[in-house]
Design an enzyme around this catalytic site. Structure first.
Site, PDB file in Angstrom:
ATOM      1  CG  HIS A 132     -29.388 -26.711  31.215  1.00  0.00           C
ATOM      2  ND1 HIS A 132     -28.675 -26.833  30.053  1.00  0.00           N
ATOM      3  CD2 HIS A 132     -30.610 -26.247  30.843  1.00  0.00           C
ATOM      4  CE1 HIS A 132     -29.411 -26.448  29.025  1.00  0.00           C
ATOM      5  NE2 HIS A 132     -30.598 -26.081  29.472  1.00  0.00           N
ATOM      6  CE1 TYR A 162     -20.366 -28.237  28.585  1.00  0.00           C
ATOM      7  CE2 TYR A 162     -18.458 -27.055  27.742  1.00  0.00           C
ATOM      8  CZ  TYR A 162     -19.583 -27.102  28.545  1.00  0.00           C
ATOM      9  OH  TYR A 162     -19.937 -26.006  29.302  1.00  0.00           O
ATOM     10  N   PRO A 164     -13.206 -20.125  27.711  1.00  0.00           N
ATOM     11  CG  PRO A 164     -14.233 -19.813  25.652  1.00  0.00           C
ATOM     12  CD  PRO A 164     -12.916 -19.704  26.350  1.00  0.00           C
ATOM     13  CE  LYS A 191     -16.891 -22.934  36.790  1.00  0.00           C
ATOM     14  NZ  LYS A 191     -18.171 -23.026  37.524  1.00  0.00           N
ATOM     15  CE1 TYR A 210     -21.954 -26.602  33.580  1.00  0.00           C
ATOM     16  CE2 TYR A 210     -19.824 -26.749  32.506  1.00  0.00           C
ATOM     17  CZ  TYR A 210     -21.162 -26.456  32.458  1.00  0.00           C
ATOM     18  OH  TYR A 210     -21.737 -25.988  31.278  1.00  0.00           O
TER      19      TYR A 210
HETATM   20  C1  PHB Z   1     -22.391 -20.418  25.628  1.00  0.00           C
HETATM   21  O1  PHB Z   1     -23.575 -20.777  25.613  1.00  0.00           O
HETATM   22  O2  PHB Z   1     -21.982 -19.401  25.038  1.00  0.00           O
HETATM   23  C2  PHB Z   1     -21.398 -21.259  26.421  1.00  0.00           C
HETATM   24  C3  PHB Z   1     -21.873 -22.271  27.235  1.00  0.00           C
HETATM   25  C4  PHB Z   1     -20.978 -23.046  27.959  1.00  0.00           C
HETATM   26  C5  PHB Z   1     -19.626 -22.801  27.842  1.00  0.00           C
HETATM   27  C6  PHB Z   1     -19.144 -21.778  27.009  1.00  0.00           C
HETATM   28  C7  PHB Z   1     -20.044 -21.005  26.286  1.00  0.00           C
HETATM   29  O3  PHB Z   1     -18.741 -23.585  28.534  1.00  0.00           O
END
Ligand code: PHB
Ligand code: APR
Length: 394
Positions: free
Chosen positions: A76, A205, A297, A301, A389
């Protein structure tokens, strides 16, 4: 009491940290035993984030467990942030000189590490009960556990506490010997896994009046969604239908329209917590991964930090056993904590940016809106986000 064979490193916990450490040590010819309290199936049943920094993926390549990750992982180059009805792409690669992240579920990484461990014939004790550690401050580390009704004790040169936030290793250190820093957020994440195509090619997000949401994925046919919920929410109170309806309310109309829903494979609530235990070494006991730190989450990280800790710890242990020098293990805690606190900062910031916390009041809400507007307007702000990130260098 059965006396087990002495080993060089006893690893407590067979999550990503314990399994990766075991693999790196085995690869270097260093004897180690993993002692895990749950069954292999239980460990594999855990659904966790799966966004790998390039440095983490390289470490897994070097550990000889990167083949399926490279074949099945999704590269990605960016992700979207959606708020106030707009969607803005964070172009990670453009902002970081070409870096990207790899979307590959933690469950798959755990499976790949377990397969490798089996191929190595590396000893792992699953379903070990009443694991206890001692002697790590006196230079005589000892590990005991019970399995099948039989008590076993064995010695090791070092103990690696890779037993997660609720493990026994950190609890075995007198609290006065540690500096504990914690922040508990007034929210949780209700996550759902489904065999449905992701609603978007990249992660989205979402900062919404009803709360945070995240549209993620495991593969082109398996999606992972989260919605912000109360800290004590019970996943069993959420039917699939209720989850999908709430998620749609947090998506823009176009995404809500194109969302493909289906039966959940897994549904669970994760608390949001920031936590660090300092230092990460107590004599011959070293803490790594969630045993030493927790991040919310939002920044994805947790797994990357566990991999980074293990990279440093394995390097120090290999130096010790090969050269008899201790600079690597002496530097471990400070080296790991520098990186950990950068990830703690970023995870806290991203959580504050995207979640609805009414407790913050009007001023806090306006600050959040200003932060989001600054991100939209300023390439420098987006570059700062992107740098964290994709991951700071190891
Ligand atoms: C997930 O795919 O579980 C996931 C992806 C990005 C995040 C948190 C969880 O920031
Ligand atoms: N004895 C033996 N094993 C234990 C004990 C104990 N007393 N307590 C816990 N364990 C095991 C757990 O069953 C688990 O399998 O230790 C392992 C710890 O694994 P994780 O919690 O996954 O922690 P870690 O390996 O550091 O990986 C961190 O996992 O939880 C996610 O979000 C986290 O992505 C991050 C990653």
């Amino acid at each position: 009491m059965k006396r087990g064979e002495r080993t060089q490193v006893a690893i407590i916990g067979s999550g990503p940290a314990g399994l990766l450490l075991g693999r790196l040590l085995t690869q270097a010819g260093i004897d180690n035993v993993i002692v895990e309290r749950k069954s292999k199936e239980y460990v594999l049943s855990r659904i966790r984030a799966g966004v790998l920094e390039e440095g983490s993926a390289r470490i897994l390549d070097e550990a000889g467990v990167g083949e399926r990750m490279r074949r099945e992982g999704l590269v990605h180059h960016g992700f979207d942030i959606a708020h106030f009805g707009e969607r803005h792409r964070i172009d990670l690669s453009a902002l970081t000189g070409g870096k990207a992240v790899l979307v590959y579920g933690q469950t798959e990484i755990t499976q790949d590490l377990m397969d490798r461990s089996e191929a190595d014939g590396a000893p792992t004790v699953y379903e070990a009960e009443d694991v206890a550690i001692s002697g790590f401050e006196t230079g005589q580390p000892e590990i005991t556990y019970r399995k099948g009704g039989e008590e076993t004790v064995f010695q090791a040169d070092f103990i690696a506490g890779c037993d997660g936030f609720h493990g026994v290793c950190r609890q075995s250190v007198p609290e006065e010997a540690m500096f504990l820093a914690e922040r508990i957020y007034p929210a949780g994440w209700l996550g759902l896994l489904s065999d449905t195509p992701p609603v978007s090619d990249e992660l989205v997000y979402i900062c919404h009046e009803r709360g945070f949401a995240l549209c993620s994925m495991r593969s082109p046919t398996r999606s992972r969604y989260y919605i912000q919920c109360g800290p004590d929410e019970d996943a069993s109170h959420w039917s699939d239908e209720r989850f999908w309806e709430e998620l749609k309310l947090r998506l823009d109309p176009e995404m809500a329209e194109s969302l493909v829903t289906g039966p959940s494979i897994e549904k669970s609530v994760a608390p949001l917590r920031s936590f660090v235990a300092e230092p990460m070494r107590f004599g011959r006991l070293f803490l790594a991964g969630d045993a030493a730190h927790i991040v919310p989450p939002t920044g994805a990280k947790g797994l990357n930090l566990a991999i980074g800790d293990v990279f440093y710890l394995a390097e120090g242990m290999i130096e010790y056993f090969r050269k008899g020098t201790e600079s690597g293990i002496d530097a471990y805690s400070e080296r790991a904590l520098r990186r950990i606190w950068q990830a703690e900062r970023f995870s806290w910031w991203m959580t504050s940016l995207l979640h609805l916390f009414p407790e913050r009041g009007r001023f806090g809400r306006r600050l959040q809106e200003a932060e989001l507007a600054y991100l939209v307007r300023s390439e420098a702000a987006r570059a700062a986000l992107a740098e964290s990130y994709v991951g700071l260098p190891l």
